[in-house]
Design an enzyme around this catalytic site. Structure first.
Site, short mmCIF file in Angstrom:
data_model
loop_
_atom_site.label_atom_id
_atom_site.label_comp_id
_atom_site.label_asym_id
_atom_site.label_seq_id
_atom_site.Cartn_x
_atom_site.Cartn_y
_atom_site.Cartn_z
N ARG A 1 0.89 -1.16 0.00
CA ARG A 1 0.00 0.00 0.00
C ARG A 1 0.94 1.21 0.00
NH1 ARG A 1 -4.89 -2.15 0.80
NH2 ARG A 1 -5.16 -3.90 2.24
N GLY B 1 -7.10 -3.22 -6.18
CA GLY B 1 -8.44 -2.74 -5.80
C GLY B 1 -8.57 -1.25 -6.00
N ASP C 1 -12.57 -7.70 -1.36
CA ASP C 1 -13.71 -6.94 -0.84
C ASP C 1 -14.87 -6.83 -1.83
OD1 ASP C 1 -11.98 -6.55 1.27
OD2 ASP C 1 -11.46 -4.50 0.72
N ARG D 1 -23.75 -23.27 21.14
CA ARG D 1 -23.18 -21.93 21.25
C ARG D 1 -23.65 -20.99 20.14
NH1 ARG D 1 -16.99 -23.70 22.78
NH2 ARG D 1 -17.33 -23.76 25.00
N ARG E 1 -13.50 -4.54 4.43
CA ARG E 1 -13.34 -3.09 4.64
C ARG E 1 -14.71 -2.43 4.76
NH1 ARG E 1 -8.55 -0.13 4.06
NH2 ARG E 1 -7.59 -1.73 2.79
N ALA F 1 -26.25 -18.83 7.77
CA ALA F 1 -26.17 -17.95 8.94
C ALA F 1 -27.57 -17.59 9.42
CB ALA F 1 -25.41 -16.68 8.57
N HIS G 1 -6.97 -12.15 8.31
CA HIS G 1 -6.24 -12.36 7.05
C HIS G 1 -6.34 -13.78 6.52
CE1 HIS G 1 -4.61 -8.49 8.32
NE2 HIS G 1 -4.26 -8.32 7.05
O1 F6P Z 1 -8.76 -4.67 0.94
C1 F6P Z 1 -8.50 -5.97 1.34
C2 F6P Z 1 -8.43 -6.06 2.84
O2 F6P Z 1 -8.14 -7.39 3.17
C3 F6P Z 1 -9.68 -5.56 3.60
O3 F6P Z 1 -10.73 -6.51 3.61
C4 F6P Z 1 -9.11 -5.27 4.94
O4 F6P Z 1 -9.88 -4.31 5.64
C5 F6P Z 1 -7.75 -4.72 4.61
O5 F6P Z 1 -7.41 -5.23 3.33
C6 F6P Z 1 -6.67 -5.07 5.58
O6 F6P Z 1 -5.50 -4.50 5.13
P1 F6P Z 1 -4.08 -4.73 5.76
O7 F6P Z 1 -3.69 -6.15 5.46
O8 F6P Z 1 -3.21 -3.75 5.08
O9 F6P Z 1 -4.24 -4.52 7.22
#
Ligand code: F6P
Length: 352
Positions: free
Chosen positions: A71, A101, A127, A162, A171, A186, A261
């Site tokens: 990024r 993205g 996302d 549970r 995001r 769900a 992640h």
């Molecule tokens: O944009 C992909 C994404 O995985 C989002 O779903 C999440 O909010 C963000 O990136 C997390 O980013 P990073 O790995 O930089 O914390």
């Protein structure tokens, strides 16, 4: 032509397959493919080398991105942008294909008017928050990963009676939660697009718990899939629900799992490999046809953009993509409304 390719922003399963397809498409037509490492960071640093067909052979089945990603905050500054333009010139790129993205495509759109190189974007983000592409690369794998995790959690939730709140990435976009929540049976799906207040979110979940565990029911587990973009922090929500359960429901426990992640990694699904391969080829074709400041979109809703030789892929102006992305995220577009309407229908399956 010298065709540069980079992967940028959060990695997405299928990025490798897309790079492979760009290289195949470029080299197959007699061009040179240049792989730029670590997204725009690598572009600014001039960290790039030629990619041969052999270098990308069999790459599609791997998650993450072999080119690396970043990024890159510098790309948002005028100095960073100028440096990127200089590097494109120094590397003598005739085209640059940006796989990423929202933020990455914004960078591509900022570059395009100031360089003779053709700039082509490819949507890749778990996302699914890129306008004018029904699916971005990585979404299908992420949904499958969430459903797999939710199924596993359901096993243990059922065994122990549970309630589980599962938080998933996305995001500001609730698409992953919507799609995987329906597929995982769900009982409630919480997404930011519904714009519920903290109180409304809690109320909704409490209603689901009361309905699920009322006298005469034999329901053994409750699954709440919550998008990370919903403003109520998951731990707070769970604490509230625990209070209600402790007071009203004997033998029920509330737990949370934040998938984080895990949702972003792993081998791409067959669908993601297919989309990645076809978008990669279409991106090379677009550059060869002289198009710039465009994205290749996968089955854009309402047929936006121009056709390509692939019936599922259309080229859409990046400016239009970014406007549509904004509208989608503020739940202000036809597509966002259609997604929410589907979720309203799916509510018929939830919490009964
Ligand atoms: O944009 C992909 C994404 O995985 C989002 O779903 C999440 O909010 C963000 O990136 C997390 O980013 P990073 O790995 O930089 O914390």
């Amino acid at each position: 032509m010298r065709i540069g390719v980079l992967t940028s922003g959060g990695d997405a399963p299928g990025m490798n397959g897309c790079v492979r397809s760009v290289v195949k498409g470029a080299v197959g037509q007699g061009h040179t493919a240049i792989g730029i490492r670590r997204g725009y960071e690598g572009l600014l640093a001039g960290d790039a080398s030629e990619l041969s067909l052999d270098a990308v052979d069999g790459l599609s089945r791997y998650g993450g991105t072999r080119l690396g990603s970043a990024r890159c905050k510098a790309m948002m500054t005028p100095a960073g942008l100028q440096r990127a333009l200089d590097r494109i010139g120094e590397m003598a790129l005739d085209a640059l294909i940006v796989i990423g993205g929202n933020g990455s495509l914004t960078g591509a759109h900022a570059l395009a008017p100031h360089t003779p190189a053709r700039i082509v974007g490819v949507p890749a983000s778990i996302d699914n928050d890129v306008g004018h592409s029904a699916l971005a690369i990585g979404v299908d794998t992420a949904v499958n990963t969430i459903v797999d995790a939710a199924d596993r959690i359901s096993d243990t939730a059922t065994a122990h009676h549970r309630v589980f709140v599962i938080e998933v990435m996305g995001r500001h976009c609730g698409f992953l939660a919507m799609r995987s929540g329906v597929a995982a049976d769900a009982d409630a799906i919480l997404v930011p697009e519904r714009k519920l207040t903290r109180e409304q979110v809690i109320e909704r979940c409490v209603a689901v718990l009361r309905a699920s565990f009322r006298a005469g029911r034999h329901k053994e587990r409750v699954l709440i899939v919550k998008a990370e973009g919903v403003e109520v922090p998951t731990a707070e929500l769970v604490a509230e629900l625990r209070g209600v359960v402790d007071a009203e429901m004997t033998g029920v426990d509330v737990r949370e799992t934040v998938l984080g992640h895990i949702v972003r990694g792993g081998a791409p699904s067959a669908l993601d490999r297919l989309i990645a391969a076809r978008l990669g080829l279409a991106a090379v074709d677009a550059a060869c046809r002289g198009l710039t400041d465009v994205m290749v979109g996968w089955e854009p809703p309402r047929g936006a953009g121009e056709p390509t030789r692939d019936p599922s892929v259309r080229t859409v102006r990046l400016a239009e993509v970014l406007v549509e992305t904004e509208r989608m995220l503020s739940a202000d577009s036809e597509l966002a409304r259609a997604r929410l309407a589907l979720l309203d229908m799916a509510d018929g399956l939830l919490a009964l």
